[in-house]
Design an enzyme around this catalytic site. Structure first.
Site, PDB file in Angstrom:
ATOM      1  N   ARG A 148      53.834 -32.171  61.510  1.00 17.25           N
ATOM      2  CA  ARG A 148      55.207 -31.708  61.301  1.00 17.25           C
ATOM      3  C   ARG A 148      55.933 -31.795  62.648  1.00 17.25           C
ATOM      4  O   ARG A 148      55.297 -31.763  63.710  1.00 17.25           O
ATOM      5  CB  ARG A 148      55.224 -30.266  60.804  1.00 17.25           C
ATOM      6  CG  ARG A 148      54.476 -30.025  59.499  1.00 17.25           C
ATOM      7  CD  ARG A 148      54.508 -28.535  59.152  1.00 17.25           C
ATOM      8  NE  ARG A 148      53.840 -28.261  57.879  1.00 17.25           N
ATOM      9  CZ  ARG A 148      52.564 -27.919  57.760  1.00 17.25           C
ATOM     10  NH1 ARG A 148      51.806 -27.819  58.841  1.00 17.25           N
ATOM     11  NH2 ARG A 148      52.044 -27.689  56.565  1.00 17.25           N
ATOM     12  N   LYS A 172      51.631 -24.062  60.078  1.00 16.07           N
ATOM     13  CA  LYS A 172      52.315 -22.934  59.446  1.00 16.07           C
ATOM     14  C   LYS A 172      51.395 -21.719  59.390  1.00 16.07           C
ATOM     15  O   LYS A 172      50.180 -21.854  59.227  1.00 16.07           O
ATOM     16  CB  LYS A 172      52.753 -23.308  58.024  1.00 16.07           C
ATOM     17  CG  LYS A 172      53.931 -24.270  57.984  1.00 16.07           C
ATOM     18  CD  LYS A 172      54.379 -24.484  56.549  1.00 16.07           C
ATOM     19  CE  LYS A 172      55.612 -25.367  56.477  1.00 16.07           C
ATOM     20  NZ  LYS A 172      56.047 -25.589  55.082  1.00 16.07           N
ATOM     21  N   ARG A 247      55.177 -37.868  58.388  1.00 14.22           N
ATOM     22  CA  ARG A 247      54.044 -37.132  57.793  1.00 14.22           C
ATOM     23  C   ARG A 247      53.808 -37.590  56.358  1.00 14.22           C
ATOM     24  O   ARG A 247      52.658 -37.794  55.944  1.00 14.22           O
ATOM     25  CB  ARG A 247      54.367 -35.638  57.845  1.00 14.22           C
ATOM     26  CG  ARG A 247      53.284 -34.715  57.326  1.00 14.22           C
ATOM     27  CD  ARG A 247      53.681 -33.283  57.695  1.00 14.22           C
ATOM     28  NE  ARG A 247      53.056 -32.268  56.862  1.00 14.22           N
ATOM     29  CZ  ARG A 247      51.885 -31.699  57.134  1.00 14.22           C
ATOM     30  NH1 ARG A 247      51.195 -32.074  58.201  1.00 14.22           N
ATOM     31  NH2 ARG A 247      51.390 -30.758  56.340  1.00 14.22           N
ATOM     32  N   TYR A 279      51.255 -36.509  46.757  1.00 15.16           N
ATOM     33  CA  TYR A 279      51.049 -37.839  47.330  1.00 15.16           C
ATOM     34  C   TYR A 279      50.236 -38.743  46.413  1.00 15.16           C
ATOM     35  O   TYR A 279      50.335 -39.970  46.508  1.00 15.16           O
ATOM     36  CB  TYR A 279      50.386 -37.722  48.706  1.00 15.16           C
ATOM     37  CG  TYR A 279      51.257 -36.998  49.698  1.00 15.16           C
ATOM     38  CD1 TYR A 279      52.402 -37.597  50.220  1.00 15.16           C
ATOM     39  CD2 TYR A 279      50.965 -35.706  50.093  1.00 15.16           C
ATOM     40  CE1 TYR A 279      53.218 -36.930  51.107  1.00 15.16           C
ATOM     41  CE2 TYR A 279      51.774 -35.021  50.986  1.00 15.16           C
ATOM     42  CZ  TYR A 279      52.895 -35.640  51.486  1.00 15.16           C
ATOM     43  OH  TYR A 279      53.717 -34.971  52.356  1.00 15.16           O
TER      44      TYR A 279
END
Length: 300
Positions: A148, A172, A247, A279
């Site tokens: 990120r 995160k 990403r 994805y």
């Protein structure tokens, strides 16, 4: 029905002090319902006469009319609020909108770049200037490790192990993970660090930020976004491209080339496999496109 709606709108404006835009939105949603019910059940229909099946039919009509799922969800929320008010005012015995489920949100597939487009973007920064070398190193690092933008600007010198080709990444929720780094990224980092100038305040040994601005201080996420926008305009790539696109591209390319989804989940630092599964849909859509173009009997 119209009288009850008028009372509800007055309640919103006077007692709830709702904005004129909120009141307008509720009015439009509820009048749409009232018009539909008048057509189906007659002009004199009252809130107390409406059953859940009537609202299910209304919801189906909205779908058939082509309303977006978000719009339908908003209209259902308006109906629930209206009927809560109607119950308090003894205009209805129950809330027929309560059993209705909101339509599932349609999850958009993330935008990604092809391998050729990645090459175009990475070749855009000037190769002989400190800023160009930095920008190339940022792109290579994000794509190589699937980072990120907040993770790449948060990297410190002590986070990168050149010998083991690994970066320690803080993601995160302060979760840490180890991300492998490829040869191209490590070479780009080495070229950049040879010309990097760090301010005295930011020179903290192993805690020194890897990527710095022209004043020698840690780069911000917004600076990376502006930097990318500049190269997107320069190369003519899709304007939807953002730092997060690198990403997305990282994950999509790995799956396209046979990586298993659990490994990609670990590499991305996703807590839930559900987050990573988007994805697989992207990869499947890409495979189908290739199939339709290449198979001689895929189309009539």
């Amino acid at each position: 029905m119209h009288s009850a709606i008028a009372q509800f709108l007055q309640y919103l404006a006077v007692e709830k002090n709702a904005s004129q835009f909120t009141v307008k939105s509720y009015r439009e949603d509820l009048m749409d319902l009232a018009d539909y019910l008048a057509d189906q059940l007659g002009a004199g229909v009252k809130p107390s006469q409406i059953a859940p099946r009537d609202l299910r039919a209304y919801t189906a009509a909205l779908h058939e009319a082509g309303y977006a799922r978000t719009s339908i969800a908003r209209k259902l929320a308006s109906l629930r609020s209206f009927y809560r008010f109607a119950q308090r005012q003894n205009l209805a015995d129950s809330n027929p909108a309560k059993p209705l489920r909101n339509p599932r949100g349609q999850r958009k597939l993330p935008h990604f770049l092809t391998g050729e487009e990645i090459g175009q973007l990475f070749d855009a920064p000037p190769k002989l200037t400190p800023q160009g070398l930095r920008d190339r190193a940022i792109f290579e690092t994000m794509y190589s490790a699937g980072l990120r933008v907040s993770e790449v600007v948060g990297l410190n010198d002590g986070d990168i192990d050149i010998e083991d080709e690994i970066a320690r990444v803080r993601g995160k929720g302060r979760r840490e993970r180890l991300s492998p780094m490829g040869r191209y990224a490590l070479q780009a980092l080495d070229a950049y660090k040879r010309v990097r100038v760090v301010s005295s305040a930011s020179d903290l040994g192993r805690q020194t930020p890897v990527f710095v601005n022209r004043f020698g201080n840690r780069l911000t996420t917004r600076s990376v976004g502006r930097m990318l926008e500049k190269y997107i305009l320069q190369t003519g790539l899709d304007t939807r491209t953002s730092p997060h696109t690198l990403r997305h591209s990282f994950a999509t390319h790995l799956l396209d080339r046979g990586a298993d989804i659990r490994s990609v989940q670990e590499l991305l630092g996703h807590k839930s496999l559900v987050t990573t599964q988007i994805y697989t849909h992207l990869s499947t859509a890409n495979l189908r496109e290739v199939y339709l173009k290449a198979h001689p009997r895929a189309r009539s």
